[in-house]
Scaffold this active site. Structure first.
Site, mmCIF file in Angstrom:
data_model
loop_
_atom_site.group_PDB
_atom_site.id
_atom_site.type_symbol
_atom_site.label_atom_id
_atom_site.label_comp_id
_atom_site.label_asym_id
_atom_site.label_seq_id
_atom_site.Cartn_x
_atom_site.Cartn_y
_atom_site.Cartn_z
ATOM 1 N N GLU A 1 4.504 80.006 -5.564
ATOM 2 C CA GLU A 1 5.100 79.884 -6.895
ATOM 3 C C GLU A 1 5.476 81.233 -7.475
ATOM 4 O OE1 GLU A 1 2.333 79.523 -10.490
ATOM 5 O OE2 GLU A 1 1.192 78.476 -8.954
ATOM 6 N N HIS B 1 7.097 73.852 -6.841
ATOM 7 C CA HIS B 1 6.210 74.050 -7.986
ATOM 8 C C HIS B 1 6.980 73.752 -9.266
ATOM 9 C CE1 HIS B 1 3.864 76.495 -10.919
ATOM 10 N NE2 HIS B 1 2.837 76.149 -10.161
ATOM 11 N N ASP C 1 -5.573 73.406 -6.803
ATOM 12 C CA ASP C 1 -4.955 74.702 -7.074
ATOM 13 C C ASP C 1 -6.076 75.688 -7.392
ATOM 14 O OD1 ASP C 1 -3.522 76.905 -7.880
ATOM 15 O OD2 ASP C 1 -2.256 75.825 -9.312
#
Length: 391
Positions: free
Chosen positions: A267, A316, A215
């Site tokens: 997200e 997510h 990420d």
């Protein structure tokens, strides 16, 4: 006569934690007088505690539904939006009109420019609560109302290795693999100067079969992101998440074209309107809808749109007490192509103990909550951490 929405209450839930989200403070980072810190790596603000906003919707006949949304920053805004705008507009509506209610509420402020942010977070919480009521009134888990249950459990990937040193992070990852997990994601923001070293160490320790993901928390420009991902590709990446700023659609598409690694994101989206231009641009191979920002209605529509573009959905999961996590699992059980779901172990394993009903992840997979509606609800223990703000 059908039941009607009668009342909505909102609560801030704040749960202390020993280590802030994403791990210990780095040099130059500090906590301000309101309990926030700004991560120097990605410039994003976080509270030092776990915090979210719960919404309780009650019908005229006494049915209760629970929803939840983000409360990481300025959580009282959600209560004001619910009390001042949403409740007067939905009181008297049939809870089974949940999708229509979402769209009606979205319409009320779209020309004012409020097509995201706090407004849609508030809509997400109410949407989840209404779906909870629908499931309870129907006597079925929500997944049964969403087109059918496609899976009885959901594979999980471990998200985050919140330890201070690289050796500790590698050891934590190895512990999860030993427990049956075969996919691990680490946050580049924890040690932005050691990204390649961390990926190399994880691959060396865990072997070639474990899926590894990163990420990037929107840290890079398009050229820098593409060059970094290409440099990392020999180690094997299942996906690279959020490599560029969320508003840079062209930059995201540029990165996707420049690398072999699948690019993931989404997200921060609030609706299908955020997803459409990115999917049209071919910017993503994986969408990551976050239930706390979207609610069930938009979560499903984003997943369906992704499927129509032959893009996978890997949801997510973020900071909360577990209400929107349960909603995410309910919706995920009904999605056609869903390889896995994020597992925020440092949050779920602790906070879910404050819920009635089973919400757990073990041996590499989520167990789906049972019972009508969400299958979970706040327990008596949760109210020690809650403050009522409206209703």
């Amino acid at each position: 006569m059908r039941d009607q929405i009668d009342h909505i209450e909102t609560f801030i839930v704040t749960i202390p934690r020993d280590t802030p989200y994403l791990g210990p403070l780095r040099p130059g980072e500090s906590v301000n007088e309101r309990g926030y810190l700004v991560r120097s790596s990605n410039g994003t603000i976080y509270p030092t505690q776990d915090r979210s906003v719960l919404v309780k919707v009650t019908t005229r006949d006494g049915a209760v539904g629970w929803g939840e949304t983000y409360g990481l920053t300025a959580p009282r805004v959600i209560g004001e939006l619910v009390d001042d705008l949403i409740l007067p507009l939905v009181r008297g509506r049939d809870p089974f009109d949940v999708s229509a209610i979402w769209h009606d509420l979205y319409d009320t402020l779209r020309v004012r420019g409020y097509t995201g942010g706090f407004w849609l977070d508030a809509l997400a919480a109410v949407d989840i609560a209404l779906w909870d009521i629908c499931g309870k009134l129907a006597g079925q888990p929500i997944r049964k109302l969403l087109g059918g249950e496609r899976r009885s459990s959901i594979p999980a990937y471990v998200s985050g290795l919140p330890r201070a040193t690289l050796d500790e992070r590698v050891e934590l990852a190895a512990q999860f693999v030993a427990k049956g997990y075969d996919a691990i994601k680490f946050a580049a923001a924890v040690d932005p100067d050691g990204i390649e070293a961390e990926l190399a160490a994880l691959r060396d320790a865990l072997g070639p079969q474990v899926k590894l993901m990163i990420d990037f928390h929107w840290m890079f420009g398009r050229g820098e992101a593409a060059a970094l991902i290409r440099r990392l590709e020999p180690y094997g990446l299942y996906f690279a998440e959020a490599p560029v700023k969320p508003e840079d659609v062209e930059g995201l598409a540029h990165v996707a074209r420049a690398v072999v690694t699948p690019i993931a994101g989404g997200e921060e989206w609030r609706s299908v309107h955020d997803a459409l231009p990115r999917l049209r641009a071919g910017a993503l191979a994986i969408v990551q809808p976050e239930m706390g920002h979207k609610g069930i209605t938009q979560f499903l529509r984003i997943a369906q749109l992704a499927g129509a573009h032959h893009v996978k959905t890997i949801p997510h999961a973020t900071i909360g007490v577990g209400i929107f996590q349960a909603a995410s699992l309910q919706a995920s059980a009904a999605i056609e192509e869903l390889p896995m779901h994020e597992y925020q172990h440092s949050i779920l394993d602790r906070n879910a103990a404050l819920l009635d009903g089973e919400l757990k992840c073990e041996a590499g997979a989520y167990v789906l909550p049972e019972g009508p509606g969400l299958g979970v609800a706040p327990s008596a223990a949760l109210w020690a951490y809650a403050e009522k703000i409206q209703g």
